[in-house]
Design a protein around this motif. Structure first.
Motif, PDB file in Angstrom:
ATOM      1  N   ASN A 140      -3.360  -8.156  -9.546  1.00 28.36           N
ATOM      2  CA  ASN A 140      -2.194  -8.005 -10.395  1.00 28.36           C
ATOM      3  C   ASN A 140      -2.630  -7.422 -11.730  1.00 28.36           C
ATOM      4  OD1 ASN A 140      -0.006  -9.041 -12.440  1.00 28.36           O
ATOM      5  ND2 ASN A 140       0.895  -9.369 -10.429  1.00 28.36           N
ATOM      6  N   ASP A 141      -1.721  -6.717 -12.404  1.00 28.34           N
ATOM      7  CA  ASP A 141      -2.108  -6.125 -13.683  1.00 28.34           C
ATOM      8  C   ASP A 141      -2.086  -7.132 -14.825  1.00 28.34           C
ATOM      9  OD1 ASP A 141       0.595  -6.402 -14.129  1.00 28.34           O
ATOM     10  OD2 ASP A 141       1.034  -4.250 -14.069  1.00 28.34           O
ATOM     11  N   ARG A 171       2.885  -6.324 -12.125  1.00 33.65           N
ATOM     12  CA  ARG A 171       2.898  -5.580 -10.874  1.00 33.65           C
ATOM     13  C   ARG A 171       1.684  -5.929 -10.017  1.00 33.65           C
ATOM     14  NH1 ARG A 171       3.232   0.539 -12.560  1.00 33.65           N
ATOM     15  NH2 ARG A 171       1.430  -0.192 -13.752  1.00 33.65           N
ATOM     16  N   TRP A 172       1.922  -5.980  -8.723  1.00 39.16           N
ATOM     17  CA  TRP A 172       0.871  -6.216  -7.744  1.00 39.16           C
ATOM     18  C   TRP A 172       0.430  -4.880  -7.171  1.00 39.16           C
ATOM     19  CZ3 TRP A 172      -1.239 -10.975  -6.798  1.00 39.16           C
ATOM     20  CH2 TRP A 172      -0.559 -12.075  -7.331  1.00 39.16           C
ATOM     21  N   ARG A 173      -0.846  -4.797  -6.841  1.00 41.90           N
ATOM     22  CA  ARG A 173      -1.377  -3.562  -6.281  1.00 41.90           C
ATOM     23  C   ARG A 173      -2.489  -3.873  -5.275  1.00 41.90           C
ATOM     24  NH1 ARG A 173      -2.017  -0.320 -10.432  1.00 41.90           N
ATOM     25  NH2 ARG A 173      -1.155  -1.776 -11.954  1.00 41.90           N
ATOM     26  N   VAL A 225      -5.670  -7.721  -2.816  1.00 41.09           N
ATOM     27  CA  VAL A 225      -4.705  -7.291  -3.822  1.00 41.09           C
ATOM     28  C   VAL A 225      -5.035  -7.960  -5.147  1.00 41.09           C
ATOM     29  CG1 VAL A 225      -2.925  -7.066  -2.039  1.00 41.09           C
ATOM     30  CG2 VAL A 225      -2.998  -9.131  -3.459  1.00 41.09           C
ATOM     31  N   ARG A 252       0.824  -1.198   0.000  1.00 37.78           N
ATOM     32  CA  ARG A 252       0.000   0.000   0.000  1.00 37.78           C
ATOM     33  C   ARG A 252       0.867   1.260   0.000  1.00 37.78           C
ATOM     34  NH1 ARG A 252      -4.759   1.031   4.383  1.00 37.78           N
ATOM     35  NH2 ARG A 252      -3.027   0.953   5.859  1.00 37.78           N
ATOM     36  N   GLY A 263       2.791   1.390  -3.518  1.00 39.24           N
ATOM     37  CA  GLY A 263       1.984   1.406  -4.730  1.00 39.24           C
ATOM     38  C   GLY A 263       2.274   0.188  -5.588  1.00 39.24           C
ATOM     39  N   ALA A 264       1.783   0.186  -6.815  1.00 40.82           N
ATOM     40  CA  ALA A 264       1.974  -0.959  -7.713  1.00 40.82           C
ATOM     41  C   ALA A 264       3.454  -1.329  -7.792  1.00 40.82           C
ATOM     42  CB  ALA A 264       1.428  -0.637  -9.096  1.00 40.82           C
ATOM     43  N   SER A 265       3.754  -2.605  -7.516  1.00 38.18           N
ATOM     44  CA  SER A 265       5.167  -3.022  -7.389  1.00 38.18           C
ATOM     45  C   SER A 265       5.398  -4.377  -8.033  1.00 38.18           C
ATOM     46  CB  SER A 265       5.563  -3.094  -5.914  1.00 38.18           C
ATOM     47  OG  SER A 265       5.379  -1.850  -5.263  1.00 38.18           O
TER      48      SER A 265
END
Length: 247
Positions: free
Chosen positions: A198-199, A235-237, A196, A162, A165-167
């Motif tokens: 993922n993109d 990326r996970w967000r 969470v 959090r 951010g997107a990582s």
């Protein structure tokens, strides 16, 4: 009239003007039966085979009605938004029958381009998690599934994600000093908690199935799978980070 009424042939009934009129019971009953028969004829049930065929047509799963390409996949997802189905069914029983050319990269591309998002859910005792897809623009449909929640596990990993951010997975691994496979395990748990996403869909496809989970748990930590393409190319967000309550 009174004599006929006493015999049960006539009955008094109010009219629209508030007065009184007499009805022949037998004639009135016959009229009701005819009206009911006409309604039944008008709404006669269709044959099961015809009903099922029409359902397949509406779902683009019948011959001649199947779609294709990214636009076709978007149409299918728009019809099925918010339906949580087992992870393994989407790409084996749902998308392929509706699309003539379904490929996994079609779904990954739509997710990567921000057109489609997914949300996971897995209840206690369930062997396989369930997933729902949404069009990114359907925020009102997603709102009930991203409302405020209290975190009960992996609070540290969630707070890190959090905050950053997107990582990428490797960035989270370096930040925590933990192996990528260990961080991935936390992210999958949080994904099944609906916290969470993922993109892309590739990480969940690769690691989220019940079979993959058993293999991961059985393997020593140093031998657990890490796929640099699907695991670190995405990326996970956190879903709706402002609505999450950390315990």
């Amino acid at each position: 009239m009174l004599e006929e009424e006493s015999r049960g042939k006539l009955e008094a009934a109010p009219d629209e003007a508030g007065g009184e009129r007499w009805l022949n019971k037998q004639a009135a009953a016959g009229r009701v039966r005819r009206q009911a028969a006409a309604l039944r004829e008008k709404n006669r049930a269709v044959e099961p085979a015809r009903y099922l065929n029409r359902s397949l047509q509406l779902q683009h799963a019948a011959s001649g009605e199947r779609l294709s390409g990214q636009e076709g996949l978007l149409e299918v997802i728009s019809m099925l938004q918010g339906r949580f189905l087992p992870l393994s069914q989407w790409e084996s029983q749902v998308f392929p029958p509706r699309l003539t050319d379904y490929r996994k990269d079609l779904l990954d591309t739509l997710c990567a381009e921000g057109e489609v998002v997914w949300i996971g859910r897995k209840g206690p005792g369930e062997k396989e998690g369930r997933v729902a897809f949404f069009l990114a623009e359907s925020k009102e449909l997603m709102r009930p599934f991203t409302a405020g929640r209290t975190v009960t596990r992996h609070a540290g990993s969630l707070e890190l994600l959090r905050r950053k951010g997107a990582s990428f997975l490797t960035a989270l691994s370096r930040e925590t000093g933990r192996a990528p496979s260990e961080v991935m395990a936390d992210l999958l748990d949080l994904a099944w908690d609906g916290l969470v996403s993922n993109d892309q869909f590739a990480p969940l496809r690769l690691h989220g199935s019940a079979k993959a989970a058993r293999q991961e748990q059985a393997a020593p930590a140093e031998r657990r799978r890490f796929n640099p393409v699907s695991d670190d190319g995405t990326r996970w967000r956190v879903k709706n980070p402002r609505k999450i309550r950390l315990t």
